[in-house]
Motif scaffolding. Sequence first.
Motif, PDB file in Angstrom:
ATOM      1  N   ALA A 100      -2.001  -3.651   5.917  1.00  0.00           N
ATOM      2  CA  ALA A 100      -1.897  -4.389   4.650  1.00  0.00           C
ATOM      3  C   ALA A 100      -3.290  -4.777   4.154  1.00  0.00           C
ATOM      4  O   ALA A 100      -4.191  -5.044   4.960  1.00  0.00           O
ATOM      5  CB  ALA A 100      -1.040  -5.635   4.841  1.00  0.00           C
ATOM      6  N   CYS A 146       1.577  -6.512  -5.753  1.00  0.00           N
ATOM      7  CA  CYS A 146       0.427  -7.161  -5.153  1.00  0.00           C
ATOM      8  C   CYS A 146       0.588  -8.650  -4.872  1.00  0.00           C
ATOM      9  O   CYS A 146       0.175  -9.102  -3.815  1.00  0.00           O
ATOM     10  CB  CYS A 146      -0.761  -6.914  -6.066  1.00  0.00           C
ATOM     11  SG  CYS A 146      -2.214  -7.788  -5.636  1.00  0.00           S
ATOM     12  N   TYR A 188       0.623   2.727   0.702  1.00  0.00           N
ATOM     13  CA  TYR A 188       0.215   1.968  -0.485  1.00  0.00           C
ATOM     14  C   TYR A 188      -0.219   2.939  -1.570  1.00  0.00           C
ATOM     15  O   TYR A 188      -0.727   4.028  -1.279  1.00  0.00           O
ATOM     16  CB  TYR A 188      -0.950   1.023  -0.143  1.00  0.00           C
ATOM     17  CG  TYR A 188      -0.556   0.012   0.893  1.00  0.00           C
ATOM     18  CD1 TYR A 188       0.012  -1.196   0.518  1.00  0.00           C
ATOM     19  CD2 TYR A 188      -0.704   0.284   2.241  1.00  0.00           C
ATOM     20  CE1 TYR A 188       0.410  -2.119   1.474  1.00  0.00           C
ATOM     21  CE2 TYR A 188      -0.307  -0.627   3.203  1.00  0.00           C
ATOM     22  CZ  TYR A 188       0.252  -1.817   2.808  1.00  0.00           C
ATOM     23  OH  TYR A 188       0.656  -2.724   3.757  1.00  0.00           O
ATOM     24  N   SER A 244      -6.444  -6.861   2.678  1.00  0.00           N
ATOM     25  CA  SER A 244      -6.940  -8.239   2.754  1.00  0.00           C
ATOM     26  C   SER A 244      -7.865  -8.463   1.565  1.00  0.00           C
ATOM     27  O   SER A 244      -8.441  -7.516   1.026  1.00  0.00           O
ATOM     28  CB  SER A 244      -7.680  -8.490   4.062  1.00  0.00           C
ATOM     29  OG  SER A 244      -8.835  -7.674   4.138  1.00  0.00           O
ATOM     30  N   ARG A 256       3.279  -1.376  -2.470  1.00  0.00           N
ATOM     31  CA  ARG A 256       3.584  -0.912  -1.116  1.00  0.00           C
ATOM     32  C   ARG A 256       4.848  -0.078  -1.185  1.00  0.00           C
ATOM     33  O   ARG A 256       5.825  -0.460  -1.818  1.00  0.00           O
ATOM     34  CB  ARG A 256       3.789  -2.105  -0.181  1.00  0.00           C
ATOM     35  CG  ARG A 256       4.086  -1.660   1.250  1.00  0.00           C
ATOM     36  CD  ARG A 256       4.138  -2.796   2.218  1.00  0.00           C
ATOM     37  NE  ARG A 256       5.203  -3.716   1.853  1.00  0.00           N
ATOM     38  CZ  ARG A 256       5.256  -4.967   2.268  1.00  0.00           C
ATOM     39  NH1 ARG A 256       4.297  -5.484   2.982  1.00  0.00           N
ATOM     40  NH2 ARG A 256       6.273  -5.730   1.919  1.00  0.00           N
ATOM     41  N   PHE A 261       1.386  -9.890  -1.298  1.00  0.00           N
ATOM     42  CA  PHE A 261       0.470  -9.759  -0.175  1.00  0.00           C
ATOM     43  C   PHE A 261      -0.200 -11.105   0.077  1.00  0.00           C
ATOM     44  O   PHE A 261      -0.683 -11.748  -0.859  1.00  0.00           O
ATOM     45  CB  PHE A 261      -0.608  -8.706  -0.450  1.00  0.00           C
ATOM     46  CG  PHE A 261      -0.084  -7.323  -0.714  1.00  0.00           C
ATOM     47  CD1 PHE A 261       0.961  -6.793   0.028  1.00  0.00           C
ATOM     48  CD2 PHE A 261      -0.639  -6.540  -1.704  1.00  0.00           C
ATOM     49  CE1 PHE A 261       1.431  -5.512  -0.216  1.00  0.00           C
ATOM     50  CE2 PHE A 261      -0.178  -5.259  -1.948  1.00  0.00           C
ATOM     51  CZ  PHE A 261       0.862  -4.745  -1.205  1.00  0.00           C
TER      52      PHE A 261
END
Length: 129
Positions: A118, A5, A103, A120, A98, A8
Amino acid sequence: MHDNCPSFPGFESVSLEDSYVLGIAVHPGVLALKLDLLLLPAHPEYRSPLPGERACFRPATVVFSNVRDLHWTGQSVIKPGIDASGSTDFGSVDSLTRLDDSYKILGDWGEINLRADAPSLSIAPDPTS
């Protein structure tokens, strides 16, 4: 390829493992996790905990958009926890990884595997400022 995580964008200096999942909503094309998110001291919106607070928590939402495929297993074991104040939550996000174009999200509320854009992260404004 495996990414955790923090890689990201927008997820730097937060701890999903120490945050609380308040709700999970699945709509056509969208998965949203409502959180009481723990901000770490390096986060730009971090503030020192106020008296009676143990850390800097803020309401936040993790959103996966353009969901093309979603499988959620373990839903039958979902039982919210209730704290001393009467607030309920569903535990934490144990992991968010990922795997190439998909995911995997794990927690006390089960396991979600999805193909989507992806994630947010949006954090609510600080009510004390």
